[in-house]
Scaffold this motif. Structure first.
Motif, PDB file in Angstrom:
ATOM      1  N   ALA A 154       0.834  -1.204   0.000  1.00 37.25           N
ATOM      2  CA  ALA A 154       0.000   0.000   0.000  1.00 37.25           C
ATOM      3  C   ALA A 154       0.867   1.251   0.000  1.00 37.25           C
ATOM      4  N   LYS A 157       2.389   2.131  -3.262  1.00 34.50           N
ATOM      5  CA  LYS A 157       1.455   2.847  -4.136  1.00 34.50           C
ATOM      6  C   LYS A 157       1.367   4.318  -3.747  1.00 34.50           C
ATOM      7  N   ILE A 158       1.301   4.553  -2.447  1.00 35.88           N
ATOM      8  CA  ILE A 158       1.219   5.940  -1.982  1.00 35.88           C
ATOM      9  C   ILE A 158       2.488   6.694  -2.357  1.00 35.88           C
ATOM     10  N   ASP A 160       4.295   6.326  -5.000  1.00 38.83           N
ATOM     11  CA  ASP A 160       4.197   6.749  -6.404  1.00 38.83           C
ATOM     12  C   ASP A 160       3.607   8.144  -6.504  1.00 38.83           C
ATOM     13  N   SER A 164       5.366  11.992  -7.092  1.00 36.60           N
ATOM     14  CA  SER A 164       4.927  12.788  -8.238  1.00 36.60           C
ATOM     15  C   SER A 164       4.525  14.200  -7.837  1.00 36.60           C
ATOM     16  N   HIS A 165       4.307  14.405  -6.555  1.00 38.30           N
ATOM     17  CA  HIS A 165       3.769  15.700  -6.115  1.00 38.30           C
ATOM     18  C   HIS A 165       4.540  16.380  -4.998  1.00 38.30           C
ATOM     19  N   PHE A 169       3.144  12.271   3.342  1.00 36.06           N
ATOM     20  CA  PHE A 169       2.015  11.432   3.695  1.00 36.06           C
ATOM     21  C   PHE A 169       2.182  10.874   5.101  1.00 36.06           C
ATOM     22  N   THR A 254      -3.474   9.060   5.252  1.00 26.58           N
ATOM     23  CA  THR A 254      -4.165   7.844   4.836  1.00 26.58           C
ATOM     24  C   THR A 254      -4.200   6.873   6.014  1.00 26.58           C
TER      25      THR A 254
ATOM     26  N   GLY D  15      -3.615  15.664 -10.866  1.00 23.48           N
ATOM     27  CA  GLY D  15      -3.379  14.452 -10.081  1.00 23.48           C
ATOM     28  C   GLY D  15      -2.697  13.407 -10.936  1.00 23.48           C
ATOM     29  N   ASP D  16      -1.734  12.695 -10.378  1.00 19.42           N
ATOM     30  CA  ASP D  16      -1.058  11.668 -11.163  1.00 19.42           C
ATOM     31  C   ASP D  16      -1.937  10.429 -11.276  1.00 19.42           C
ATOM     32  N   GLY D  68       4.209   3.251 -11.495  1.00 20.87           N
ATOM     33  CA  GLY D  68       3.140   4.201 -11.221  1.00 20.87           C
ATOM     34  C   GLY D  68       3.696   5.617 -11.120  1.00 20.87           C
ATOM     35  N   GLY D  69       2.783   6.577 -10.946  1.00 23.79           N
ATOM     36  CA  GLY D  69       3.216   7.964 -10.818  1.00 23.79           C
ATOM     37  C   GLY D  69       3.732   8.510 -12.134  1.00 23.79           C
ATOM     38  N   GLY D 257      -8.476   6.101   0.049  1.00 19.61           N
ATOM     39  CA  GLY D 257      -7.479   7.161  -0.090  1.00 19.61           C
ATOM     40  C   GLY D 257      -6.487   6.971  -1.218  1.00 19.61           C
ATOM     41  N   HIS D 258      -5.288   7.461  -0.997  1.00 16.38           N
ATOM     42  CA  HIS D 258      -4.339   7.637  -2.091  1.00 16.38           C
ATOM     43  C   HIS D 258      -3.708   6.355  -2.615  1.00 16.38           C
ATOM     44  N   ILE D 259      -3.977   5.203  -1.988  1.00 19.90           N
ATOM     45  CA  ILE D 259      -3.477   3.973  -2.623  1.00 19.90           C
ATOM     46  C   ILE D 259      -4.100   3.827  -4.013  1.00 19.90           C
ATOM     47  N   ARG D 261      -4.319   5.978  -6.322  1.00 21.98           N
ATOM     48  CA  ARG D 261      -3.642   6.747  -7.381  1.00 21.98           C
ATOM     49  C   ARG D 261      -2.346   6.078  -7.850  1.00 21.98           C
ATOM     50  N   GLY D 262      -1.830   5.128  -7.065  1.00 21.02           N
ATOM     51  CA  GLY D 262      -0.508   4.594  -7.381  1.00 21.02           C
ATOM     52  C   GLY D 262      -0.559   3.156  -7.849  1.00 21.02           C
ATOM     53  N   GLY D 263       0.605   2.550  -7.865  1.00 14.68           N
ATOM     54  CA  GLY D 263       0.720   1.149  -8.231  1.00 14.68           C
ATOM     55  C   GLY D 263       1.144   0.958  -9.674  1.00 14.68           C
TER      56      GLY D 263
END
Lengths: 328, 328, 328, 328
Positions: A154, A157-158, A160, A164-165, A169, A254, D15-16, D68-69, D257-259, D261-263
């Motif tokens: 998890a 993934k966060i 990533d 990018s930003h 977190f 998160t 957002g990525d 990802g990202g 949440g933000h999981i 957006r990634g991976g």
């Protein structure tokens, strides 16, 4: 003279954890190996009171080794906290001619089992099943390794999106009062900081550390926060505090939540559960009682249940140093 | 008088394994912690001969903890087996003012390092990185836990289709001469039989066992075969033999191959790699040489390299019993 | 006058694919929605002949949407190829008062269904379930998307080790005579070359292309080979040929095999299976027969079974161009 | 007379989403294919203002298709909302002799691009990259399919624990004002109810539906709640309301949440990103401007940017019916 054991019941109690099904499977098949009957109890200790039993043979547990959760279901039982409830449970066990019990769960479960054994001298062996790894007398509990992988995946993934930003977190992970998940998953996920209940970092040292990270050229940061940590307990408040004191970061929170309890168990948890399940039945057949099966230095051991209830081993301070160094 | 160490090189050699990047990262950041320079060597021992060096700082190793493989690349070096090659390597190290080396790899790597140390008295610490778990003196090698999960996930998929068709699958897994992957992944995947080099089952006992499985009501079967097993070595021949002697099954063969070497490392492997990487640099700074860092009973230990080269610990016979019972 | 449909049977036949369980679930629950009975047939068309039936209600199909394989099991039936077998099947269906059939499978299944319908005028609706995506009249078949993800994840792992060693990997993927899996997974995995049955690349152009890759600075390469490709069919011979003509690479072969058929279905396959399952029952209730439910431009469509059997749509030539450009 | 395009810049903005790297890679390699230079812009539209450029060749984008990202990073730019900011951006583009721009992002990005094009007549092609799938004129946006799989895998884990405890879980998913993620992932995860902004279910109908589920024999329930849904917006309040009105359930809340957006991107997203990236450069070379590349019925299309900004296509009402039926 002790009666030989001819029928063993198995139950899962408390919070579920990945690998509980693998443990049940091993108990059932080891009963078959010893030529004793096996009975499943639904919904944990409550199922003893409700006599919610089902016979289990080797084929009853096929294709469950890879399933998260517990097919016997789990529950917290208020009734079992009462003398009356436990008497009913004992009566049900006797009526079903059940001679012994394997209880898979955490310290709440083991406390109930200990009282029950004291009252009725009923043979019980516990197996540590909880993602929190907070049981004394065993190096690992069933489900812990899987939860670590779930958390790390998890956070990968966060990260990533954090990368990018240029974001910070805060990621809250489970563990009750034990920082094991946070510390190990934090190292594994490459977290910049890890907040655990066993160590009081203090808000100001956290801010100072994050500032150093920024100055060292890190453009994004992950802080892993154990749910039991003092400053982490109010994670939204912590986010606000960081925003006020570290304006260069965008701060996001998160809470990983219950995804940490589920999922297909890791190979380690499946093997551990298989070993502990077999050892639990072996122990009962050898006349052991009032004990938990743990794993210590890679070997199955029999731990008196009072030992298991003594509270968790200390956290490994060397591991905190590893976390500090590898996040430089 | 010993010179203080001021510059440490790190390399990965032999077959790659998941977690090697995490180990490099830990070495680099622990060098930074000790305020010594760190240099990466590309393509293993061959890179020493080719002087293929790159300076590494804490930011050089960001975002690699979750990456399989090794960003320093690996190779097998024929040149390093020659005296001439090793002399060139030594000259290059001296010219680059490198004082010590951390070598991440398996027994081939450690053998090379041992000879190099004997010839040039050059400080080297090894870190066990191989999926095979076949190094003496350490309970786990980096990448082994990840490979177990990869194998178990692959067999979970195969079982879906095996169950749907009443098929027998022979699944070949890696491990060279060590049955660790086969035995543990076999238990974890719920295999009916496991063929490992350490134990000679014999074809006829295998057939007999599969017949019993069928009679016990199993409609499909998975047999995990270690690449080093005697009868498993010719897996297609084994498949033919089973087809001839067990006509009720449709027999299929899957060789898992190189997917076992890659993938994002498990949390366990990331933490292990981080711990061993830190401990390797610590050991060099404390004056240790000619040794490997292992993990034993959950603690980092320093093992003389000759110990590490003594060949693998025996397989755990109790684990074979667990496999036998849980597959009933 | 047509009798109203009051009982529908469902079966899975041919090779299993991820999402078949989700399709069965949708059929069962859509029967419940329409207030008609539902019956599961075990082991595909063979189960019709053996009258291997089980009643299915909405709760019978709980917790299977995420399971690979098919809980009704699948089989290839020789008996169903005989008139006698089909007569027995028809007799069994009538005796069980089954009015219609939903058959989930590939072209072999649909061919059997078409003949059966012609002979007995028995209402059948097909649902395309195969990882190969080789059915005419539908943009996607159930299981194809999951197989693509499985292949891409496997090659991601192989690439870790390919990159670490400057190796060339030949990876064989499934697809029978259709290159869909190879082409899409090849693009997704960033393969350097993709060999598919629909396009004859020729060994020499492959060698030339790999040489260009090397000259362009690529240090490792993945070639995805469809099992149905002419030169790929003998993948070991291809590996030898490359070794002889491209000595700078170490060449390895991996045959992904049956892992491609299993695994938890992707979200896309679960939704597709749910839509097609619902649409199949809807179609029967609306009086449609002798047809397949497909997905076309994002909408469920009813395709005459003869259309579905016409052989696969052409491969998208633009996609080959995308593969060529993105692998530069 | 139009100048031929000789240098193209590429950026990711907003957002990525998983697959953005694959899109950048395709843009870069298609520039190489057309023999035009390619320049990467860091941090989205803000990078235009800061002239944060880097040259990109085919090897610059190796080994990123599975990440990802976005390695070019993304940002929201306040400066670009000002005339002054955009003038600076234009000046920078001209000074760097950049002739055209490929912008990967969502509607915020496209709005900025449209204004910029109007002001400076600068050739821009947009590529839809967002997990929300809320862009008009394209059937899919890059990252959406991956997010669906991430959500479904997370809910599979939650279901393990929900089933073990007879619990009701409210799971909040992303999607801004679009219910696409919630509806599709809800069907895929087998959710009992799905709350989306496009459809107002009402609290009382939700309670009634959950009661029916319970009566139908369901022992646990998952409710998927889109972040944009009216009653879902206050998910904790909703949990309280359910607790008060459905005392038989234990209610838990998880905000994914933000999981999401990634991976690692799914195969579909990698292929989609590759196709759109190639098509974007092709379109610029063919003289297209002020447009977005979308995918419609499986083919790349060029959509005027004003169309893309018109707001999302309606939700598919038939899909809501599928959700209703398959959750019976």
């Amino acid at each position: 003279m002790k009666q030989p054991i001819q029928k063993i019941a198995v139950l899962t109690s408390g919070g579920d954890s990945p690998g509980m099904n693998a443990a049940i499977r091993a108990v059932v098949r080891c009963c078959f190996y010893h030529k004793v009957d096996c009975v499943g109890v639904y919904r944990g200790l409550q199922g003893l009171i409700d006599a919610d039993f089902t016979p289990l043979g080797p084929r009853s547990v096929k294709n469950i080794i890879n399933q998260g959760g517990t097919f016997l279901k789990s529950a917290r039982s208020e009734d079992f906290r009462t003398k009356q409830g436990r008497e009913k449970a004992y009566k049900n066990l006797k009526e079903a001619t059940i001679d012994a019990l394997v209880a898979i769960g955490g310290d709440g479960t083991f406390t109930g089992c200990k009282i029950f054994n004291e009252e009725f001298n009923f043979p019980i062996i516990g197996i540590p099943g909880t993602i929190d790894n907070d049981i004394n007398g065993t190096d690992y509990t069933i489900g812990y390794d899987t939860a670590l992988n779930t958390v790390v995946e998890a956070i990968d993934k966060i990260r990533d999106t954090a990368n990018s930003h240029n974001r910070l977190f805060l990621v809250e992970v489970m563990g009750r009062n034990a920082g094991d998940i946070a510390l190990n998953a934090g190292i594994g996920a490459g977290a910049e900081e890890i907040l655990i209940p066993e160590e009081d970092l203090g808000k100001d040292r956290l801010i100072a550390s994050l500032k150093r990270s920024k100055e060292a050229g890190k453009s994004s940061s992950i802080v892993v926060v154990s749910e039991g940590d003092q400053i982490g307990k109010n994670i939204l408040g912590l986010a606000e505090y960081i925003k006020e004191n570290l304006q260069e970061y965008e701060v996001k929170v998160t809470v990983l939540g219950h995804i940490q309890r589920g999922g297909a168990p890791s190979c380690y948890d499946r093997v551990l559960a298989s070993r502990l399940g077999v050892a639990a039945v072996d122990a009962l057949m050898e006349g052991k009682r009032d004990a938990m099966i743990g794993i210590r230095h890679g070997k199955e051991i029999v731990v008196p249940i009072v030992e298991a209830l003594k509270g968790k081993n200390e956290i490994d301070l060397k591991l905190i140093r590893v976390a500090d160094i590898t996040s430089l």
